[in-house]
Scaffold this active site. Sequence first.
Site, PDB file in Angstrom:
ATOM      1  N   SER A  43       5.387  -7.987  -9.561  1.00  0.00           N
ATOM      2  CA  SER A  43       5.660  -6.558  -9.716  1.00  0.00           C
ATOM      3  C   SER A  43       5.993  -6.198 -11.155  1.00  0.00           C
ATOM      4  CB  SER A  43       6.778  -6.081  -8.778  1.00  0.00           C
ATOM      5  OG  SER A  43       7.661  -7.094  -8.484  1.00  0.00           O
ATOM      6  N   ASN A  93       5.443   1.345 -10.802  1.00  0.00           N
ATOM      7  CA  ASN A  93       6.827   1.053 -11.179  1.00  0.00           C
ATOM      8  C   ASN A  93       7.209   1.711 -12.506  1.00  0.00           C
ATOM      9  OD1 ASN A  93       7.475  -0.355  -8.904  1.00  0.00           O
ATOM     10  ND2 ASN A  93       6.880  -2.337  -9.734  1.00  0.00           N
ATOM     11  N   GLU A 107      -2.134  -1.578  -5.829  1.00  0.00           N
ATOM     12  CA  GLU A 107      -2.400  -1.363  -7.255  1.00  0.00           C
ATOM     13  C   GLU A 107      -3.088  -2.617  -7.795  1.00  0.00           C
ATOM     14  OE1 GLU A 107       1.296  -0.816  -9.348  1.00  0.00           O
ATOM     15  OE2 GLU A 107       0.353   0.356 -10.927  1.00  0.00           O
ATOM     16  N   HIS A 166      -1.219  -5.801  -6.579  1.00  0.00           N
ATOM     17  CA  HIS A 166       0.186  -5.471  -6.370  1.00  0.00           C
ATOM     18  C   HIS A 166       0.357  -4.649  -5.100  1.00  0.00           C
ATOM     19  CE1 HIS A 166       3.874  -3.041  -7.933  1.00  0.00           C
ATOM     20  NE2 HIS A 166       4.250  -4.022  -7.166  1.00  0.00           N
TER      21      HIS A 166
HETATM   22  P1  NAD Z   1      10.549 -13.855  -1.499  1.00  0.00           P
HETATM   23  O1  NAD Z   1      11.671 -14.508  -2.201  1.00  0.00           O
HETATM   24  O2  NAD Z   1      10.805 -13.175  -0.190  1.00  0.00           O
HETATM   25  O3  NAD Z   1       9.396 -14.920  -1.246  1.00  0.00           O
HETATM   26  C1  NAD Z   1       8.959 -15.852  -2.185  1.00  0.00           C
HETATM   27  C2  NAD Z   1       8.454 -17.049  -1.427  1.00  0.00           C
HETATM   28  O4  NAD Z   1       7.798 -17.922  -2.342  1.00  0.00           O
HETATM   29  C3  NAD Z   1       9.582 -17.862  -0.769  1.00  0.00           C
HETATM   30  O5  NAD Z   1       9.271 -18.078   0.585  1.00  0.00           O
HETATM   31  C4  NAD Z   1       9.560 -19.167  -1.538  1.00  0.00           C
HETATM   32  O6  NAD Z   1       9.922 -20.302  -0.756  1.00  0.00           O
HETATM   33  C5  NAD Z   1       8.113 -19.253  -1.986  1.00  0.00           C
HETATM   34  N1  NAD Z   1       7.913 -20.114  -3.126  1.00  0.00           N
HETATM   35  C6  NAD Z   1       8.660 -20.203  -4.263  1.00  0.00           C
HETATM   36  N2  NAD Z   1       8.151 -21.162  -5.078  1.00  0.00           N
HETATM   37  C7  NAD Z   1       7.065 -21.659  -4.458  1.00  0.00           C
HETATM   38  C8  NAD Z   1       6.122 -22.674  -4.792  1.00  0.00           C
HETATM   39  N3  NAD Z   1       6.228 -23.354  -5.919  1.00  0.00           N
HETATM   40  N4  NAD Z   1       5.140 -22.931  -3.929  1.00  0.00           N
HETATM   41  C9  NAD Z   1       5.049 -22.259  -2.773  1.00  0.00           C
HETATM   42  N5  NAD Z   1       5.913 -21.294  -2.398  1.00  0.00           N
HETATM   43  C10 NAD Z   1       6.913 -21.002  -3.225  1.00  0.00           C
HETATM   44  O7  NAD Z   1       9.911 -12.842  -2.542  1.00  0.00           O
HETATM   45  P2  NAD Z   1       8.993 -11.565  -2.271  1.00  0.00           P
HETATM   46  O8  NAD Z   1       9.862 -10.364  -2.202  1.00  0.00           O
HETATM   47  O9  NAD Z   1       8.047 -11.857  -1.167  1.00  0.00           O
HETATM   48  O10 NAD Z   1       8.212 -11.457  -3.659  1.00  0.00           O
HETATM   49  C11 NAD Z   1       7.150 -12.315  -3.992  1.00  0.00           C
HETATM   50  C12 NAD Z   1       6.392 -11.770  -5.179  1.00  0.00           C
HETATM   51  O11 NAD Z   1       5.952 -10.455  -4.880  1.00  0.00           O
HETATM   52  C13 NAD Z   1       7.210 -11.632  -6.442  1.00  0.00           C
HETATM   53  O12 NAD Z   1       6.389 -11.882  -7.550  1.00  0.00           O
HETATM   54  C14 NAD Z   1       7.649 -10.172  -6.425  1.00  0.00           C
HETATM   55  O13 NAD Z   1       7.910  -9.672  -7.710  1.00  0.00           O
HETATM   56  C15 NAD Z   1       6.420  -9.542  -5.852  1.00  0.00           C
HETATM   57  N6  NAD Z   1       6.637  -8.233  -5.216  1.00  0.00           N
HETATM   58  C16 NAD Z   1       7.729  -7.988  -4.460  1.00  0.00           C
HETATM   59  C17 NAD Z   1       7.905  -6.753  -3.889  1.00  0.00           C
HETATM   60  C18 NAD Z   1       9.111  -6.472  -3.040  1.00  0.00           C
HETATM   61  O14 NAD Z   1       9.354  -5.289  -2.727  1.00  0.00           O
HETATM   62  N7  NAD Z   1       9.857  -7.459  -2.604  1.00  0.00           N
HETATM   63  C19 NAD Z   1       6.938  -5.756  -4.055  1.00  0.00           C
HETATM   64  C20 NAD Z   1       5.796  -6.048  -4.811  1.00  0.00           C
HETATM   65  C21 NAD Z   1       5.666  -7.291  -5.382  1.00  0.00           C
END
Ligand code: NAD
Length: 733
Positions: free
Chosen positions: A441, A512, A474, A462
């Site tokens: 993000s 964002n 996006e 995104h």
């Molecule tokens: P989250 O913490 O819920 O999930 C991340 C997952 O990745 C976890 O299950 C973790 O175990 C796994 N992980 C970490 N390292 C790893 C590896 N080396 N190999 C395999 N799996 C691994 O996070 P999220 O909220 O799902 O966000 C994930 C991505 O999406 C981030 O880059 C975040 O910026 C982006 N994002 C989040 C949102 C939001 O609203 N939460 C919105 C858009 C984008």
Amino acid sequence: MTEFTMATDADGVATITWDTPGKSMNVMSLEGFSELDGLIDKALADDAVKGVIVTSGKEGSFAGGMDLNIIAKMKDSVGDNPAKGLFDGVMATHKILRKIERGGMDAKNKGGKPICAALPGTALGIGLEIPLACHHIIAADNPKAKIGLPEIMVGIFPGMGGTTRLSWKMGAMAASPLLLEGKLNNPKRAKSAGVVDEVVAPEELLAKAKEWVLSEPKIVKPWDEKGYKIPGGAPYHPAGFMTFVGANAMVNGKTKGVFPAAKALLSAVYEGMQVPFDTALKIEARWFTNVLMNPSSTAMIRSLFINKEALEKGANRPDVPDQKVKKLGVIGAGMMGAGIALVSAQAGIEVVLIDQKQEAADRGKAYSESYMDKGIARKKATPEKKEQLLNRITATTDYAALAGADLIIEAVFEDVGVKAAVTKEVLAAVGPDCIFATNTSTLPITELAKAADNAEQFIGIHFFSPVEKMLLVEIIKGKQTGDRAVAKALDFVRQIRKTPIVVNDARFFYANRCIIPYINEGIRLVKEGVEPTLVENAAKLLGMPLGPLQLVDETSIDLGVKIAKATRAAMGDDYPDGEVDEVLFWMADEGRLGRKTSAGFYAYDEKGKRQGLWDGLEARYPVSDAQPELSEVQHRLLFAQVLEAVRALEEGVLEDIREGDVGAILGWGFAPWSGGPFGWLDILGAERAVELTEALAKKHGARFATPDLLREIAASGGGFYDRFGTGSDAKAA
Ligand code: NAD
């Protein structure tokens, strides 16, 4: 072009068939209306015709509605007095539909021929308003069909008699979800709601319609008989009166008065119920004209219908062969990864869902399972569908399972190092053609692409949270992202039936970039001593779904802190938001992280239900005696977002203002009535926008500085859509 044809059988039943050439579903055009009119005249005049069936030549549908492209342009094509031109045009269609409704009866309701609408399936907008004018509606039992009047969703209301006929038929109360919310029903539900009269097996549709036509039915509509009482009572009766008291409160509560169509619709129903039916239709036409003349309706139709559809159909897709996704790898089975796996499997795509530990991967897959269980409980899904969907998702820790994947979406922690390691590991396991996308993000795509051997095949996709609900995706091009990667991302978004925008790589991309200043402006206002309720209500009264303080509670305050720290590290002395951080960091130190901790700018009860604004806020940031005008707070909140959109266009982050507007409404609910940030500027007028931003910049600082592009547009005397409207020449500067 022939859209309607008529054939009369040996028993004297004339069947008028609607079949718009070259379209999968019928849409009404002005020529179509006059063809229908001519055939009705012919049938009513022909002694050999005993009655008429109006049906469709399309399988599974009657009609999708009016061609909204025509409605959007109608105002410009009716001459010097557009209001009169529109009113006359609408009244001409009323005349045709009223002719159908009277069926050739005389003033004493004698004579006439029965006209039956036979709907093979979906009947929307004018596709239901025509049947409502007929004497009987039979629908084929097609559970996928949708029947209703969804006009309100794009900023207008049913203005071809649907508003008056439905409310007179069912009463204001029963008609209200159908008219005010645009609720659609399948045929069986439409029958129980009283919208259609019969539901029959699809193969019996025409036979049943013929049977009804030949049964010598009574065809006079109740409102054409003496003494008709509208169900629930007209507004001058005590019962009916109370309905309108409630309806007014509900409409104003929901729309905050900024959506002109909802108010106009209610006025048409209220006023129409106090006069004879023909006058009611005239009143409906007057309000409909009023709405069509309002720039908000043009802006809403443009963004929510015409441009949204254009983007979904690939308006900005590079000319590359089909890139449909067959096998998708999702890395990271957290909140985002689990949602992406779900929507992809729903679209029939094979998904490999990977996390570090098997339990984490399984938990990600279990999200789809519980989603489908909820669907089954609500009768929206079946156990078979659930099984098929779950069979498409393989939850594992083994990267070898990615072999054969043609698209990867990485959704691991927001950390450059972790993402780089994952990128390398994935690329070692997949073939050379596989496109790699990151769901980051905040991190620059061009930077993350360095971990890949082939940056042309690296892109940002995104999603917004919750993935299964949010309609926008996006797509972000890094400096080296190639056309095939863009086409792949677009084709994927089309498969999962979401709306894409394509932007260039820059801090916070597009959405964002605009949302963060909105939240920050809200927090600044609080720090300055502006009543927090004034801040929140000012936003709501603009039609924003959430005030800035509620929004940061929802997205979480610790996320805000994380982003602020990373931005400060990247910008150094240029960092402009120290004031905001003081509040944000203090909230985080207090453990008030937003909804997830049941404590944030708002207070929450023990069940996590949001209560009022937290009173500790006022204790720390006392409310000043002198409060700003509502309009000043509103301008600060709006310009904080809108100026970022203009800068994104100036800098070439946005390449197409249509994407800027559609993305803003679908991505963060930017005042939909305005058609988006550029739509809002066009309604306000660029000259006025320059004046306001100059005053705001003087009082509040450089963040409101007037962008050169806005000055240029103001000087040209036109608007953003005059200059960049079609998308083809949308690149600024
Ligand atoms: P989250 O913490 O819920 O999930 C991340 C997952 O990745 C976890 O299950 C973790 O175990 C796994 N992980 C970490 N390292 C790893 C590896 N080396 N190999 C395999 N799996 C691994 O996070 P999220 O909220 O799902 O966000 C994930 C991505 O999406 C981030 O880059 C975040 O910026 C982006 N994002 C989040 C949102 C939001 O609203 N939460 C919105 C858009 C984008």
